[in-house]
Design a protein around this motif. Structure first.
Motif, mmCIF file in Angstrom:
data_model
loop_
_atom_site.group_PDB
_atom_site.id
_atom_site.type_symbol
_atom_site.label_atom_id
_atom_site.label_comp_id
_atom_site.label_asym_id
_atom_site.label_seq_id
_atom_site.Cartn_x
_atom_site.Cartn_y
_atom_site.Cartn_z
ATOM 1 N N THR A 112 0.700 -1.188 0.104
ATOM 2 C CA THR A 112 -0.008 0.075 -0.081
ATOM 3 C C THR A 112 0.861 1.173 0.239
ATOM 4 O O THR A 112 0.217 2.340 -0.329
ATOM 5 C CB THR A 112 -0.990 -0.085 1.190
ATOM 6 N N MET A 113 2.330 1.018 0.177
ATOM 7 C CA MET A 113 2.960 2.246 0.333
ATOM 8 C C MET A 113 2.960 3.448 -0.813
ATOM 9 O O MET A 113 2.946 4.612 -0.472
ATOM 10 C CB MET A 113 4.544 1.803 0.595
ATOM 11 N N PRO A 114 3.035 2.815 -2.072
ATOM 12 C CA PRO A 114 3.263 3.876 -3.128
ATOM 13 C C PRO A 114 2.028 5.003 -3.430
ATOM 14 O O PRO A 114 2.500 5.761 -4.140
ATOM 15 C CB PRO A 114 3.588 3.107 -4.323
ATOM 16 N N ILE A 115 0.869 4.604 -3.135
ATOM 17 C CA ILE A 115 -0.178 5.448 -3.403
ATOM 18 C C ILE A 115 -0.156 6.711 -2.717
ATOM 19 O O ILE A 115 0.271 6.989 -1.780
ATOM 20 C CB ILE A 115 -1.590 4.789 -2.899
ATOM 21 N N THR A 116 -0.422 7.855 -3.554
ATOM 22 C CA THR A 116 -0.211 9.242 -3.120
ATOM 23 C C THR A 116 -1.697 9.695 -2.538
ATOM 24 O O THR A 116 -2.751 9.544 -2.933
ATOM 25 C CB THR A 116 0.286 10.287 -4.363
#
Ligand code: KIV
Length: 290
Positions: free
Chosen positions: A63-67
Motif C-alpha cells: 500500500t506504500m506507493p499510493i499518493t
C-alpha cells in the motif's frame, strides 16, 4: 438497512444506534463510481476508500506507493456514487507522518475536496497526537490497529497481531490511547477473537473487524477479495461471495471469439439509414467519379 424505502444518509449517531439495537454494521472498500453505486444501492452502511487501492487498483505489491492525490481522485469518484453510506477516506503512507499540521491538511483535503464523512489512519499510541490534532480540527477519525499494512516492514510482514499476552496488552494500550485522542471508532485487523473481545470491553467506541472475529460491532472486507477479483493472495479471514475473475475472463474470451468469427456485431447492434438515402449517396459518389 432492512427497509430500503426509509433509507437516509448515515451519520455517526446512526452507527452507534445500530450497535445499541444489537445490529452488526456492514462495511466494504470501494475505489470507483460503478462499484460504489451498486454497493450503496445494495444497502451497505459504510464504505472505505482504502489505500488498498494501491494493490487492488494500481497493481503495486503493497500500500506504500499510493499518493494523497490518487486517493482524492478515488474518493471523489466514490462520493459521486454514494447517497446513503458513511464514506471514509483512508490516509495513505506519509500523509500524516511528518507533522500534525501536515496530517490536518491532508485529512482536511478528504473532507473539503472529496466530501468524505471521516478519515481513517493506522497506528496506536504513537499516532495519538496526530489524531488529537485532526479531531480538534473537527474531522471524525477512525483508528486502525493490529496488522497495520503501512508498517508491515516493522511488524515483520503481514502477521496476525496480539498472539501473546504482551502483544495483546499493546493492542489494548493502543486502543485506549486512540480513544483518549478522540477517535469515534477503531478498526482491528488480524487480531485473535478473544483479544478483540478484551479490546471491545476496554473502550467505549465502535469496534470494527477485518479478520478480528465476530465479537466486533461491524465487519469490513476488501471488495476485490469478496468478489474474487484480487488474484495475488487471499487472507484467511476473507469469504469470497462470487468469482468475478472467472466471469470476466469468460466474457472477454467470448468477445474475442465473436469478433474473430464475425458474429459480433449482429444485426441488432447496427445503425440503419433509409434505402433511398443509400441510393442517393451512391448516385452522388458515381457522378463524382465520372
Ligand atoms: O486500505 C484498506 O483497505 C484498509 C484495510 C486493509 C483495512 O485499510
Amino acid at each position: 438497512m432492512a427497509d430500503k424505502e426509509k433509507r437516509k444518509k448515515i451519520a455517526i449517531p446512526d452507527l452507534y444506534a445500530l450497535r445499541e439495537k444489537g445490529e452488526k454494521i456492514s462495511w466494504l472498500t470501494a475505489y470507483d463510481y460503478p462499484t460504489a453505486l451498486i454497493m450503496d444501492q445494495a444497502g451497505i452502511e459504510m464504505i472505505l476508500v482504502g489505500d488498498s487501492a494501491a494493490m487492488t487498483m494500481h497493481g503495486h505489491p503493497n500500500t506504500m506507493p499510493i499518493t494523497m492525490d490518487e486517493m482524492i481522485s478515488h474518493a471523489k469518484a466514490v462520493r459521486r456514487a454514494v447517497k446513503y453510506a458513511f464514506v471514509i477516506g483512508d490516509m495513505p503512507f506519509l500523509a500524516y507522518h511528518r507533522s500534525v499540521e501536515d496530517a490536518i491538511w491532508n485529512a482536511g483535503r478528504f473532507m473539503k475536496e472529496a466530501g468524505m464523512d471521516a478519515i481513517k489512519l493506522e497506528g496506536g499510541e504513537r499516532v495519538a497526537p496526530i489524531v488529537r490534532g485532526i479531531v480538534n480540527a473537527g474531522i471524525p477519525v477512525i483508528g486502525h490497529i493490529g496488522l497495520t499494512p503501512q508498517s508491515s516492514a516493522m511488524l515483520g510482514g503481514f502477521r496476525v497481531q496480539g498472539k501473546s499476552a504482551d502483544s495483546a496488552l499493546t493492542q489494548i494500550r493502543d486502543a485506549k490511547a486512540l480513544v483518549d485522542a478522540g477517535v469515534f471508532a477503531i478498526l482491528l485487523e488480524c487480531i485473535p477473537t478473544p483479544v478483540s473481545a478484551k479490546i471491545r470491553e476496554s473502550v467505549d467506541v465502535l469496534i470494527f473487524s477485518i479478520g478480528a472475529g465476530p465479537v466486533c460491532d461491524g465487519q469490513l472486507l476488501i471488495v476485490h477479495d469478496m468478489l474474487g477479483l484480487f488474484q495475488a493472495f487471499q487472507p484467511k479471514f476473507v469469504r469470497q461471495y462470487c468469482n468475478l475473475s472467472e466471469i470476466m475472463s469468460k466474457a472477454f474470451g467470448d468477445f474475442i471469439k465473436d469478433v474473430k468469427a464475425g458474429t459480433f456485431p449482429a444485426k441488432e447492434h447496427e445503425y440503419s439509414i433509409p434505402e433511398e438515402e443509400v441510393k442517393k449517396l451512391e448516385a452522388i459518389l458515381a457522378e463524382r467519379k465520372a
